[in-house]
Structure formats: C-alpha cells, structure tokens
Scaffold this active site. Structure first.
Site, PDB file in Angstrom:
ATOM      1  CB  CYS B  91       5.672 -27.975  16.122  1.00  0.00           C
ATOM      2  SG  CYS B  91       4.692 -28.452  17.532  1.00  0.00           S
ATOM      3  CG  HIS B 109       0.744 -26.758  17.571  1.00  0.00           C
ATOM      4  ND1 HIS B 109      -0.395 -27.310  17.036  1.00  0.00           N
ATOM      5  CD2 HIS B 109       1.266 -27.714  18.381  1.00  0.00           C
ATOM      6  CE1 HIS B 109      -0.556 -28.540  17.507  1.00  0.00           C
ATOM      7  NE2 HIS B 109       0.429 -28.810  18.327  1.00  0.00           N
ATOM      8  CG  HIS B 111      -1.903 -28.934  22.449  1.00  0.00           C
ATOM      9  ND1 HIS B 111      -1.137 -29.741  23.255  1.00  0.00           N
ATOM     10  CD2 HIS B 111      -1.397 -29.082  21.196  1.00  0.00           C
ATOM     11  CE1 HIS B 111      -0.201 -30.334  22.528  1.00  0.00           C
ATOM     12  NE2 HIS B 111      -0.331 -29.945  21.292  1.00  0.00           N
ATOM     13  CD  GLU B 132     -19.876 -10.286  10.245  1.00  0.00           C
ATOM     14  OE1 GLU B 132     -20.778 -10.750   9.523  1.00  0.00           O
ATOM     15  OE2 GLU B 132     -19.217  -9.275   9.938  1.00  0.00           O
ATOM     16  CG  HIS B 182      -2.518 -32.932  18.107  1.00  0.00           C
ATOM     17  ND1 HIS B 182      -1.417 -33.557  17.566  1.00  0.00           N
ATOM     18  CD2 HIS B 182      -2.041 -31.806  18.681  1.00  0.00           C
ATOM     19  CE1 HIS B 182      -0.333 -32.831  17.824  1.00  0.00           C
ATOM     20  NE2 HIS B 182      -0.691 -31.774  18.489  1.00  0.00           N
TER      21      HIS B 182
END
Lengths: 227, 227, 227, 227
Positions: B91, B109, B111, B132, B182
């Site tokens: 990443c 990140h 998953h 909201e 993903h």
C-alpha cells in the site's frame, strides 16, 4: 497498551499459553461457543525429539482453558500426556489429517455461524472469486476461484475423519474443509498462518452470505465496473 | 477506567505507540483481519527536520504490532528505516498519494466487509445523502451528496497506485477512495481526523447496505416526512 | 473481575468520571462513533447550590474523554466552566429541553445505526408494541404501543431545538425523541434510568428493523399463538 | 492473559463472584441489556445444610452487580437473605420451577434479540434440526429435532410461572422454555452446563432467523448434498 495475551502471542515460546490465548480469542469471535470448536498446534522440539502436538480437550469452555488442560500427542496422533479428568477431542483424527497430509503447524476448528451459513448456500464446494481477502489464502490470487470442499455432516465427529482425509487429497490446493451445517477445519504452516487463513475464510463466508442477500453470486466472475 | 492504550492516544507524543494502538483498535473493528488493512501517520519532526512517515509493515497480524516493527519513510516515500525481516506494505505508494497530494497527516486502509459490500451495490462511485453522519466528513453537510470514487481492483495492490492518484485528482473534495471488492483508503489532516473520517464512512457504508435491504435508495434525496 | 470503570459507575460520586466512563461504553456500542453522539448529566450539588450539568464537548473522540474536558452549565443552560480549546456541543439546547421540561437527570444522544434505520421504516412516529423490552421504558407495559416522535433532520443541530421542545410537549409520556436519518435523544431521572431507556430503545429499534425483514409489523398487535 | 474474572470462574468456589462474573458476560453478549435478563445458581452447601440458591436482583444493571447484591433463597424458594434496597426478581418463581422440577444447578434468563426473533418465526414450539450445535444440548444428537416450547407472554412476569411449569412437564427433554416476544429461560445441572446450553441455543436461534432469510426451513430435514 500491550496485554499479557499479546505478549504470549508475540513471544511465541510458551506454546501451551499460546494455544490457550488463541482459544480465548476464537471464542470471542464466535468460533468456539458452547464448548464447540477447537485448536491444535505444534510444540517446539528444542531437544531434537520429534515434534509434539498440543490439543485442546473436548467439551470444555474454550475461553477458560489453562495450559495444564492440554493433551499432548506425538506426530502419529498417539496420546503422550492426558490431563486428568479431561477427554480427547473427537476432532483429533481430523486434526491429524491436516498435520500429516499437509505438514500443518496448527489446525483450527470453528463452529462460526458464518461458516455454517456458507454451507447452506453452497453445493459440493464453497466457491468465491474476485475478493481481495482471497489473497490471504496461501497460493491464491484475487482473480482465482477459491474452492473449499464441503463434507456432509455425520452424527459423530470421528466419522468425518475419512471423508476429510479424502477431501484433503482431492483438493490439493485447499487450506480448509467445510462440514455442512457444522463448521470448518482450517490449517496453516504455523499458527500465525492458520489464524490468517481462518480470519480470511470467515470474512469470505460472511461475505458470501451477504452477497446472496444482495443478489450477487459470490462464485461468479463479475462484470467489472458495470452494475 | 483509563487503559494504557487510551493514555498513549491522548498523550499523542509517542507516534510509534499511537500507530500500534490504532492498528489494534482497527483490527477489533474488523478493518484489519487476516493481516489485511494498514495505517500510516506522520511522526513529529521536533528538530525542524522534514516530517517522517511511520507505516505498518505488510503481512503481519496488525493487532500485535510493536513500535519497533514500523517502517520509516521520508516525505517522498523513500524508506529511511526498515525493521529486520519485515516487508514494506504494498500500500505504500497508495498511502503516499494521500500524503503528497492532500497533505494528509494519517492514512487508514480498511478491509471492512461493510466497505467491500458498499462497492457491490454501487457503480463508478459510492453515493449517499441526507444522513447526519455525512457531517463527520470534512467539507460536507447533511444535504450534500457524499461521493466516494471506486477503483476497480487489480491482482497486485501496487497496480492501484496510478488509479488512486487519478481519483484523488478527479474528486478534489473526497477524503477517501474505495476499491471494488477490496476495501477503502481514508485520510485526514491528523490521525484523529483520519479516524473520524474512517468511522463515519464505515457507518455510511453499512447504512447504505442496510438501506438497500430495506428498499431505500441511499443516494436519492428523500421525501421528508413521507413514508 | 471488577474494572476501574465498573468502580466509578457503582460509586457514582465522581460525576465527571462517570460521564467519561459512560461515553466510553456508548462508543463501544456504536452510539458515538466518528465523534458523534453525546451525553450530559447532573452533578451533585452537595453544598445546597443549584444543580449543575456536566456535558461532553463537541467534535472530540468520545471514547477518550477526560474529566477535565467537560463543560459545566447551570440549570438554565448558561456555561459556567469552559474547558480550554473545546467547543460546546451543538446538542446543548436539545439536552436542556430534557433537563428543564422533564426534570431529567441525564440525557444521551446516540448516532446508532439502529436508531437511524428505525426512522427509515417509520412515519411521523416510531411505533412498537408487544415486546417485553417495552417494559424497560418508564410508564409502559408489554401491551402498550410505545410511540416515539420523529423530528425531520436539519442542516444544523441547533435548529432542531424548537422542534424537540415541541415534541416533548406533544408526547408527554415519551422518554425519547428520534431525529430522522440522524439518531435519538433519550433521557431518564438518573443516568442509570437514562442508560436503561437507551439500552431498551436501541434493542427495540434493532428489533423493529429485523421484524421488517421478517415481514412482521412491529407496530401491529399480534394474533398471539397464531403464525 | 488470565483476567480476574477468568480466575473466579475457573476456581468456582466463590459462587457470588461467579454469578456476578456470569452476569457481566451475559450483558456483554446482549442477553441482559436494559436491566433485563437474570441468572440464578446453586451455592455450595459444604456444611451439609440444604443447598441454597443465589439470585440476581430485579431492575439493576446486570453488568455492575456486586456479590453483596444477591438474594439467597432456600430450595423451596423462600428468601433467606435480602440485600437492602433491592427487589427480588419477578423471575424467581420461574427460576424455581427449573430448580425443583429439573434439579437444575443454574438458570439463565436472556432477553437476547435472537431468542425474541426466533419466537416471531415459530408456532407453538421452536423447531430446528440437522445442525451440529444441537449436540451441545444435553440428550440431543445431530439428526434430532430440537423442540423448545414457547409460552405466550403476559403483562407481568410472575403470571408466566404456571405456564412455564406446565411446559417443563409437557416437554420432558427440554432444557429451555422460550417466551414469545420476550426471551428464553435456560438451565443445566451446573452453571457450566447452563451456559453451554445458553450459548448453543442462542447460536441456534440466530441460525434459524438467518436460515429464514436465506429461504431455508430450519425445522425441516435437509436433502443432504443437494442444493
């Protein structure tokens, strides 16, 4: 910030404590409620003697296991140490298949509702493709179809052993075997890999059930970018 | 009442410990199971040197990270410190886009199954309005349509980097990019804002899936007070 | 067995610590993610001075609140103590309506997805009947229809205050007001009762959504014993 | 790795502490929110005196119970010790039926949403078959139909006592009685067995609701291997 349990897992030397801590975490995730589920892993053989296997006993509350509660088996599955008053898990022969046929370092048996539900929406195998978490399963990529064989459940767990052995032979790439309306057996070369496989598979089981509810076929290759 | 982890986050000086504590909490929320997911954040540069970036390594159990396990990168993404035996996250180039193109202070990140499922019911972008929790996303109000671009997933995470950079450019208001089947990349000016964005977005992803099941179109402006 | 947080709640003397511990637990239940939600409660006035109100600040991570982060208001809602660098919650005027119009001892504002979803399947009010948990709401029995008014959401939280006050007047038996696509305000004579009300209501909101999925009308009187 | 609560449960000598720890865990699983639910268990009678029963009081936060908060009853249900300011649970006569008619060592009353929802999709009894977790219920195998009687709920919990006693008589194999739109009473020879029964039943209740959503009839014998 770091709990005693975290330390035991990171240190990784005290395998009896590692097994108990894993059992506690698997219980917390719903894989071992009602005394169900189980876990077995290799102990170190630092003196050169053959590797031994530690195994959680049958029918006890898995979240309260103590290091002295564990069975010790040799590589052929013969019981070497038997804790007083406890019963060997009926899963033992199933666990042994993963150890001997696949050289597993650890095996996890989960009764997760997600694993069970995944078998309700599947035929002879559980099939799923095009999900990032498939990459967490050794030897599989995003575009692969991950296929997990499903055994039909039996009245007694020990009667599953032959079928599980046959499924392992028939599906040489699989790291797990599902049992219909029951749960899943998952393994890996180490407990870390077995746990990673188990986490990815439980994600995928739950995802497949959710996809069914959303009208998406988990086993079909998607038309990318088209809805 | 106050755990060690709470203290680390409130104190906020020991950024390596902050990152590990965040990783543990993200794992507990299902954002980083199976060694998936990740997090990166700015370290302080108290001596006037350029800001450095701390990043969780690839393929390890995120809930067991230790401060010494982290990679250190400079503002251009060059690795300055590499912990022994660990691998830089795939990443990294995606994280760097958020740091350089948006001046992010932290990138998460995830998953999460909710993020993944949100992409299954969406076209080129995830769209949601009149909730909201949209107000928790910087620059957005209740009546706005929050629009998050969705990239098509690739076999290798690094192949997503260019598309992610392009999506960041194409959607100047977005604080996140989804990846189909993903997960999601989310950022903020600080880790506190990144975490707030991530919590609001995961709420919105889950809400959109629930709305679909209830027959409500999450992206459509509702007729208020009419059922 | 007993955590520091448990002790603070049982002891109940240190109201700032009680509020922080409640906020942590509400966050853990999904009522206050993304800095959303809030809580306010009466402090003791042991010296005979008028009761004071403690209130969580706006826009901070509710699970990391410290006793010194709280605002102190008098019974009319005037700010007596303002923690440095923190902002009064936009909910303050809404909280005050429950304190003044109902003599509440504590008010909880939740952004729970269940509360939000309950408003998606309801008209002008949320209605549910014949569920045991209704008995947890002061003044209600099993056979009663519990009716919670629903306000239409506004761009700014403060603009809800008048409508909330009017709803409290219009529904004299209600212990809560829902806000469409937003969440719920719940109160009780003490924080214990407010928490009990909030737990019962969140159960009922989730139950109503589940009933909708199962084709059961939560607001209709069931034909008992007939399926 | 081992918490104080784990130690109390493993040690099992301090029954008041065991009850409080169980109540805390049942609350965490959603069985006792909003002061609902309850638990009662046998205390040791080490001096040869008749067994006594410890019972959680009514209307208190079950996750904050202290050992001194418990009622003590004799084997006939007469109150021997009454904690100051607390009220005997309205469940007491229901608990007593399981103690006297079945020789239970512990009884759990749960308000779980899964138990409640299971009664919404059932007629006079809850029926489920061919699920591995059925084996966790004493006297039941995988191929059996597990049948749990369902009482119609009443305005006052005490009015359920006769019907519960009759259901226990009418279903001699049952370890539990459901109450429609309310919850479930579960027992076992020991608290360990009662907890195992409760965990298995809650799994089965949730499984039945999930199966309904997937179009599978939980009470019907499946055509194995055919989808």
């Amino acid at each position: 910030m770091t709990s005693d349990g975290d330390r035991v897992l990171r240190d990784d030397r005290f395998r009896r404590a590692v097994l108990c801590e894993l059992a506690r975490r698997f219980y917390a995730q719903g894989w071992a409620s009602g005394t169900g589920g189980g876990v077995a892993l290799h102990d170190h053989a630092s003196d050169g003697s053959p590797a031994r296997i530690l195994m959680a006993p049958s029918g006890v509350q898995k979240e309260l296991l103590l290091p002295e509660d564990l069975f010790v088996l040799d590589a052929q599955g013969t019981v070497l140490e038997q804790p007083a008053g406890l019963k060997l898990s009926a899963c033992a022969p199933l666990f042994m298949h993963a150890f001997t046929k696949r050289g597993a370092g650890a095996v996890i048996h989960s009764h997760s509702r997600h694993a069970m539900a995944a078998t309700l929406i599947s035929g002879a195998t559980f099939r799923i493709t095009h999900l990032e978490m498939i990459k967490g399963i050794a030897g599989h990529g995003y575009h692969d179809v991950l296929e997990i064989p499903i055994l039909e459940n039996t009245a007694h767990e020990c009667d599953l052993a032959d079928a599980l052995g046959a499924a392992i032979d028939a599906y040489p790439r699989t790291v797990a075997v599902l049992v219909r309306r029951h749960g899943v057996y998952v393994w890996g070369r180490s407990w870390q890999e077995a746990k990673t496989h188990a986490e990815c598979l439980h994600y995928l089981f739950a995802a497949a059930v959710e996809m069914r509810k959303l009208g998406v076929d988990a086993g079909a290759i998607p038309d990318e970018g088209v809805m």
